[in-house]
Design an enzyme around this catalytic site. Structure first.
Site, PDB file in Angstrom:
ATOM      1  N   CYS A   1      53.065   7.004  81.698  1.00 51.40           N
ATOM      2  CA  CYS A   1      53.319   8.209  80.893  1.00 51.40           C
ATOM      3  C   CYS A   1      53.148   7.913  79.411  1.00 51.40           C
ATOM      4  O   CYS A   1      53.894   8.445  78.574  1.00 51.40           O
ATOM      5  CB  CYS A   1      54.699   8.790  81.158  1.00 51.40           C
TER       6      CYS A   1
ATOM      7  N   ASP B   1      64.433   8.582  70.958  1.00 44.62           N
ATOM      8  CA  ASP B   1      64.350   8.594  72.412  1.00 44.62           C
ATOM      9  C   ASP B   1      64.884   7.251  72.897  1.00 44.62           C
ATOM     10  O   ASP B   1      64.205   6.223  72.809  1.00 44.62           O
ATOM     11  CB  ASP B   1      62.886   8.802  72.825  1.00 44.62           C
TER      12      ASP B   1
ATOM     13  N   HIS C   1      56.467   7.792  74.890  1.00 46.59           N
ATOM     14  CA  HIS C   1      56.337   8.321  76.260  1.00 46.59           C
ATOM     15  C   HIS C   1      55.890   9.781  76.137  1.00 46.59           C
ATOM     16  O   HIS C   1      56.210  10.444  75.136  1.00 46.59           O
ATOM     17  CB  HIS C   1      57.730   8.242  76.897  1.00 46.59           C
TER      18      HIS C   1
ATOM     19  N   GLN D   1      64.859   3.964  77.155  1.00 48.63           N
ATOM     20  CA  GLN D   1      64.706   2.551  77.543  1.00 48.63           C
ATOM     21  C   GLN D   1      65.650   1.642  76.761  1.00 48.63           C
ATOM     22  O   GLN D   1      65.615   0.425  76.926  1.00 48.63           O
ATOM     23  CB  GLN D   1      63.257   2.086  77.310  1.00 48.63           C
TER      24      GLN D   1
ATOM     25  N   LYS E   1      68.139   5.445  84.319  1.00 43.67           N
ATOM     26  CA  LYS E   1      67.576   4.187  83.812  1.00 43.67           C
ATOM     27  C   LYS E   1      68.681   3.179  83.533  1.00 43.67           C
ATOM     28  O   LYS E   1      68.411   2.019  83.228  1.00 43.67           O
ATOM     29  CB  LYS E   1      66.816   4.423  82.509  1.00 43.67           C
TER      30      LYS E   1
END
Ligand SMILES: Cc1ncc(COP(=O)(O)O)c(C=O)c1O
Lengths: 151, 419
Positions: free
Chosen positions: B376, B212, B135, B215, B238
């Protein structure tokens, strides 16, 4: 489905499938501008051949959604052979048709065939798609070389 | 029209989904006269009533600034806030609450690490290794850092199916690599990366790793100690909590050695015009009034996820995703983007002759909310040679019937844009 057909009129689908004056950069083009819509990634370059204040040829290149592509294609047809002043007037009328709501919406202006774009008004997120190529054309007329963006 | 395989081993959660949907007030509405089908969960998830209530309760009863007043409300607010930190610690299995920094979200977490740890360890001629499927939040801070200090950004490429080229990773990690930054789960492709292996390989060369997890936390069990991640970031919104609250996990020893980032209240012990003594962890990285209401909501979301069970959530979402991919791939002119063996949450696709934004608009009028755009992740779009994709992304409150409604929308697009 019916309301979707107001947006995706047959004429729009046709100009999306077979855009006119597309992938064309006239050899004697003397005005160019480039613009994009960062939200959608629509990205167009417009080339104009202006002689004695008249647009004698026009072409565009790039990628975009059906609305932006069809609008660009319709734009090239609408301004071909017009004077700079006339082209700006048409842009003004189209812009008005796409952005003015309710009381201010003056439907009397004759935009001819371009009226197929009027359905876009009901889709606020897509108005920028429809106006992009017109803004780029306007920038080309003024020979502005900054990148036009709809944001 | 459920596939045979789905019918036969339907995950346990499938039977409870109607009941679960009742916990999410927003789902029960119509758009353009059609029932809302919300398939944009990777952009942001919807909130269960218990999260909304926890935040409401906090502002109705306990609200006061934290770590400040001696009065009852401030003490309660501080307890709520620090209780949320303990809840998050347990959720990712960190060894101490000192390792849990509350921030705005994953983006802020990555920027914090880039501006503190990054500045410390990355110098001229060094390399930061990221991947092609990141991202922008895990690209831009590293590119900026590299440009500023004269380091190089190296990128692990992806295979056609959207999985990482691990042999390239092995080649690209060198004696100059100072940091590896990788998504646990890709938002554009849904790929689940083998982060545990990636971390082990980096550590074998003494290189720390930032993961990261934006998600991943909604779909996967995350155990930062088992992964041995040095830094792990994620966003509350999220995972069924509110926007504006997120977490940076960092190993205590690393966080202790890092300079603070933002300066202000709460991150200091003493201030004079001659000398500032910084607070210890985690306060050192939490300058200013934090989003305590958001933290309370995040704690409630973690409880909610815990009640459903993350394994059950993952199994059910996986069956939805599989069903969606199966039905999509049966449609002429549809190309799936992201078909890695190990996936979670999202399916990107394109349709011949139809731009993703037109797909998005047509879906919208059927009541189906999907994402259309570059997600993104512009380098991913460039890899596949498309300006954008359409993406359906799932949560445990989605149903097989909703996948069918989505597929009907795709068929409508095909019909409209038939060449
Ligand atoms: C993989 C990934 N990383 C980072 C982010 C950024 O998260 P936030 O905007 O909540 O900071 C997102 C959000 O879309 C994401 O999907």
């Amino acid at each position: 489905m019916n309301d979707l057909r107001d947006l995706y009129e047959e004429v729009i689908l046709d100009h999306n499938r077979n855009p006119r004056n597309f992938q064309k950069n006239p050899p004697d083009a003397n005005r160019h501008a480039h613009g994009h819509n960062p939200l959608c990634g629509d990205d167009f370059t417009v080339h104009l051949t202006v002689k004695d204040d008249k647009i004698v040829d026009v072409g565009f290149e790039g990628v975009g959604c059906a609305i932006s592509t069809a609008s660009a294609s319709l734009m090239t047809e609408a301004i071909m052979g017009k004077t700079v002043e006339e082209a700006k007037q048409i842009f003004g009328n189209v812009h008005h048709m796409l952005t003015e709501q309710g009381e201010d919406a003056d439907t009397s202006t004759d935009v001819g065939k371009l009226a197929v774009l009027s359905g876009v008004k009901e889709y606020p997120m897509r108005v920028k798609c429809a106006t992009l190529a017109w803004h780029v054309m306007d920038a080309a007329l003024e020979n502005r070389d900054d990148v036009v963006t709809t944001e | 029209m459920m596939g045979i395989s789905e019918k036969m081993n339907k995950p346990a959660l499938a039977d409870r989904v109607q009941e679960i949907r009742k916990d999410f007030p927003i789902l029960h509405q119509q758009v353009y006269g059609k029932p809302l089908v919300y398939l944009d969960n990777a952009a942001t998830s919807q909130k269960p009533q218990c999260v909304i209530d926890a935040v409401k309760r906090f502002y109705e009863i306990d609200n006061a600034n934290v770590h400040r007043g001696v009065h009852a409300l401030s003490m309660r607010a501080t307890e709520d806030y620090e209780g949320a930190r303990e809840k998050v610690r347990g959720f990712v299995n960190a060894s101490s609450t000192k390792e849990i920094i509350f921030l705005r979200g994953a983006t802020e977490g990555i920027n914090l690490v880039a501006n503190t740890f990054g500045r410390k360890v990355v110098g001229k001629g060094d390399e930061v290794l990221i991947t092609e499927l990141e991202h922008h939040a895990n690209i831009v801070p590293w590119k900026r850092l590299c440009d500023e200090v004269g380091a190089q950004l190296k990128v692990v490429p992806i295979n056609e199916d959207g999985s990482l080229k691990i042999e390239e990773y092995d080649r690209l990690i060198t004696s100059r690599t100072r940091l590896v930054c990788v998504a646990h789960v890709s938002n554009a492709l849904g790929t689940v990366n083998p982060v545990k292996d990636i971390i082990a390989k980096a550590h074998a060369r003494g290189v720390p790793v930032l993961v990261d997890g934006a998600q991943a936390t909604p779909h996967e069990i995350v155990d930062v100690q088992d992964l041995d991640a040095d830094f792990y970031v994620f966003s509350g919104h999220k995972m069924y909590a509110l926007a504006g609250i997120g977490v940076l996990y960092g190993k205590q020893a690393l966080l202790e050695d890092m300079p603070p980032w933002q300066g202000g209240g709460d991150m200091i012990l003493t201030v004079s015009f001659d000398k500032i003594v910084y607070a210890g962890l985690p306060a050192k990285f939490e300058a200013g009034t934090p989003n305590f209401g958001g933290a309370v909501g995040l704690a409630a979301a973690i409880d909610y996820i815990g009640k459903l069970g993350i394994e059950e959530i993952a199994a059910y979402e996986h069956s939805l995703l599989h069903y969606c991919a199966e039905r999509l791939s049966a449609i002429d002119g549809v190309r799936l983007i992201g078909t890695a063996a190990n996936k979670a949450g999202a399916q990107s696709f394109v349709i011949d002759g139809a731009h993703p934004h037109d797909i998005g608009t047509i879906m919208d009028r059927q009541g189906v909310a999907i994402r259309a755009g570059h997600h993104c992740a512009m380098p991913v779009m460039q890899h596949y040679g498309v300006p954008a994709t359409a993406r359906a992304s799932f949560a445990f409150y989605n149903t097989f019937e909703e996948v069918d409604a989505f597929i009907d929308g795709v068929l409508k697009v095909r019909e409209m844009f038939a060449q």
